[in-house]
Design a protein around this motif. Structure first.
Motif, PDB file in Angstrom:
ATOM      1  N   ILE A 234       0.847  -1.203   0.000  1.00 39.13           N
ATOM      2  CA  ILE A 234       0.000   0.000   0.000  1.00 39.13           C
ATOM      3  C   ILE A 234       0.882   1.253   0.000  1.00 39.13           C
ATOM      4  O   ILE A 234       0.676   2.173  -0.789  1.00 39.13           O
ATOM      5  CB  ILE A 234      -0.956   0.007   1.219  1.00 39.13           C
ATOM      6  CG1 ILE A 234      -2.015  -1.082   1.070  1.00 39.13           C
ATOM      7  CG2 ILE A 234      -1.617   1.375   1.388  1.00 39.13           C
ATOM      8  CD1 ILE A 234      -2.829  -1.326   2.331  1.00 39.13           C
TER       9      ILE A 234
ATOM     10  N   HIS B 150      -2.879   1.155  -5.561  1.00 32.04           N
ATOM     11  CA  HIS B 150      -2.852   1.513  -4.141  1.00 32.04           C
ATOM     12  C   HIS B 150      -4.230   1.261  -3.513  1.00 32.04           C
ATOM     13  O   HIS B 150      -4.341   0.643  -2.444  1.00 32.04           O
ATOM     14  CB  HIS B 150      -2.455   2.991  -4.057  1.00 32.04           C
ATOM     15  CG  HIS B 150      -2.490   3.598  -2.701  1.00 32.04           C
ATOM     16  ND1 HIS B 150      -1.554   3.324  -1.728  1.00 32.04           N
ATOM     17  CD2 HIS B 150      -3.338   4.514  -2.156  1.00 32.04           C
ATOM     18  CE1 HIS B 150      -1.820   4.041  -0.641  1.00 32.04           C
ATOM     19  NE2 HIS B 150      -2.900   4.762  -0.872  1.00 32.04           N
ATOM     20  N   THR B 151      -5.282   1.693  -4.206  1.00 30.10           N
ATOM     21  CA  THR B 151      -6.647   1.540  -3.712  1.00 30.10           C
ATOM     22  C   THR B 151      -7.074   0.072  -3.688  1.00 30.10           C
ATOM     23  O   THR B 151      -7.673  -0.389  -2.710  1.00 30.10           O
ATOM     24  CB  THR B 151      -7.619   2.360  -4.592  1.00 30.10           C
ATOM     25  OG1 THR B 151      -7.156   3.707  -4.658  1.00 30.10           O
ATOM     26  CG2 THR B 151      -9.024   2.323  -4.039  1.00 30.10           C
TER      27      THR B 151
ATOM     28  N   TYR C  37      -5.399  -1.677  -0.828  1.00 31.86           N
ATOM     29  CA  TYR C  37      -6.027  -1.248   0.429  1.00 31.86           C
ATOM     30  C   TYR C  37      -7.353  -1.965   0.653  1.00 31.86           C
ATOM     31  O   TYR C  37      -7.619  -2.494   1.735  1.00 31.86           O
ATOM     32  CB  TYR C  37      -6.229   0.277   0.406  1.00 31.86           C
ATOM     33  CG  TYR C  37      -7.195   0.773   1.446  1.00 31.86           C
ATOM     34  CD1 TYR C  37      -6.820   0.869   2.789  1.00 31.86           C
ATOM     35  CD2 TYR C  37      -8.500   1.129   1.104  1.00 31.86           C
ATOM     36  CE1 TYR C  37      -7.724   1.306   3.747  1.00 31.86           C
ATOM     37  CE2 TYR C  37      -9.406   1.560   2.053  1.00 31.86           C
ATOM     38  CZ  TYR C  37      -9.011   1.647   3.371  1.00 31.86           C
ATOM     39  OH  TYR C  37      -9.900   2.073   4.324  1.00 31.86           O
TER      40      TYR C  37
ATOM     41  N   ASP D  77      -6.852  -5.602   1.430  1.00 37.22           N
ATOM     42  CA  ASP D  77      -6.348  -5.774   2.794  1.00 37.22           C
ATOM     43  C   ASP D  77      -7.483  -5.701   3.813  1.00 37.22           C
ATOM     44  O   ASP D  77      -7.499  -6.456   4.785  1.00 37.22           O
ATOM     45  CB  ASP D  77      -5.295  -4.700   3.088  1.00 37.22           C
ATOM     46  CG  ASP D  77      -4.697  -4.823   4.474  1.00 37.22           C
ATOM     47  OD1 ASP D  77      -4.488  -5.960   4.939  1.00 37.22           O
ATOM     48  OD2 ASP D  77      -4.425  -3.781   5.110  1.00 37.22           O
ATOM     49  N   ARG D  78      -8.432  -4.812   3.579  1.00 30.30           N
ATOM     50  CA  ARG D  78      -9.553  -4.673   4.523  1.00 30.30           C
ATOM     51  C   ARG D  78     -10.511  -5.862   4.410  1.00 30.30           C
ATOM     52  O   ARG D  78     -11.203  -6.187   5.375  1.00 30.30           O
ATOM     53  CB  ARG D  78     -10.297  -3.358   4.290  1.00 30.30           C
ATOM     54  CG  ARG D  78      -9.464  -2.101   4.555  1.00 30.30           C
ATOM     55  CD  ARG D  78      -8.871  -2.106   5.951  1.00 30.30           C
ATOM     56  NE  ARG D  78      -8.028  -0.962   6.211  1.00 30.30           N
ATOM     57  CZ  ARG D  78      -6.712  -0.945   6.132  1.00 30.30           C
ATOM     58  NH1 ARG D  78      -6.060  -2.032   5.762  1.00 30.30           N
ATOM     59  NH2 ARG D  78      -6.010   0.134   6.428  1.00 30.30           N
TER      60      ARG D  78
END
Length: 194
Positions: free
Chosen positions: A36, A87-88, A91, A94-95
């Motif tokens: 990230i 990047h998004t 992210y 990951d969540r």
């Protein structure tokens, strides 16, 4: 020069390939957090390079390489957007839960990032010759959105970073680049009028 475009894109893809390789080869030491961070860094760095093209062109107007830079500025901007999308995606992955992402989206650090990405979508979508021809003068007006998008990007970096020192340094560099651009454009305008 146009035949060198695939080479430029291969070079621009190298950091992404390195991020993916490190993530795949050493997932224990290079996990979501590093991926990230690194993808976000590359999105911001390429954005800064994109914004620096105009002042560099104004400073070194007679140099042929600056004309090449101007022609490739859209490529640099689209590459920045590609890293921002990466990047998004990392992210969100990951969540691992849409509800967690939505719940966090209202916090200032995440909201600035989402708003920046939303502003970059129409810029990336119209960064092609067809859109330039179709939109005519409106294209330049639309692409001025890059400035509020850049502010939101670096504000997101400051708010989301564990240590915002690096983000503040980049903001200082970006501010200097933009002040130089404004000064050079005003000087050029005065010279043309005089």
């Amino acid at each position: 020069m146009s035949n060198r475009r695939p080479l430029l894109w291969a070079i621009l893809a190298l950091p992404g390939a390195r991020i993916l390789w490190r993530w795949w080869a050493t997932p224990e030491s290079y996990g979501f957090g590093h991926a990230i961070g690194d993808s976000g860094d590359w999105a911001a760095w390429l954005l800064m390079v994109t914004l620096a093209v105009t002042p560099v062109r104004l400073l070194f107007r007679r140099q042929r390489w600056t004309a090449w830079l101007m022609r490739r500025r859209r490529d640099l901007g689209v590459a920045s957007f590609a890293y921002a999308v990466g990047h998004t995606v990392i992210y969100v992955a990951d969540r691992a839960s849409p509800s967690v992402v939505i719940e966090a989206a209202g916090s200032p650090d995440m909201l600035t990032g989402w708003l920046a990405l939303a502003l970059f979508v129409p810029l990336a979508a119209t960064s092609n010759d067809l859109a330039v021809r179709a939109l005519k003068r409106s294209w330049k007006v639309l692409h001025r959105l890059v400035y509020p998008a850049a502010i939101l990007t670096f504000l997101h970096w400051v708010l989301a970073a564990f240590d915002p020192t690096t983000a503040y340094i980049h903001i200082g560099v970006l501010a200097a680049v933009e002040l130089l651009r404004i000064w050079l454009q005003r000087r050029q305008s005065r010279l043309q009028q005089g």
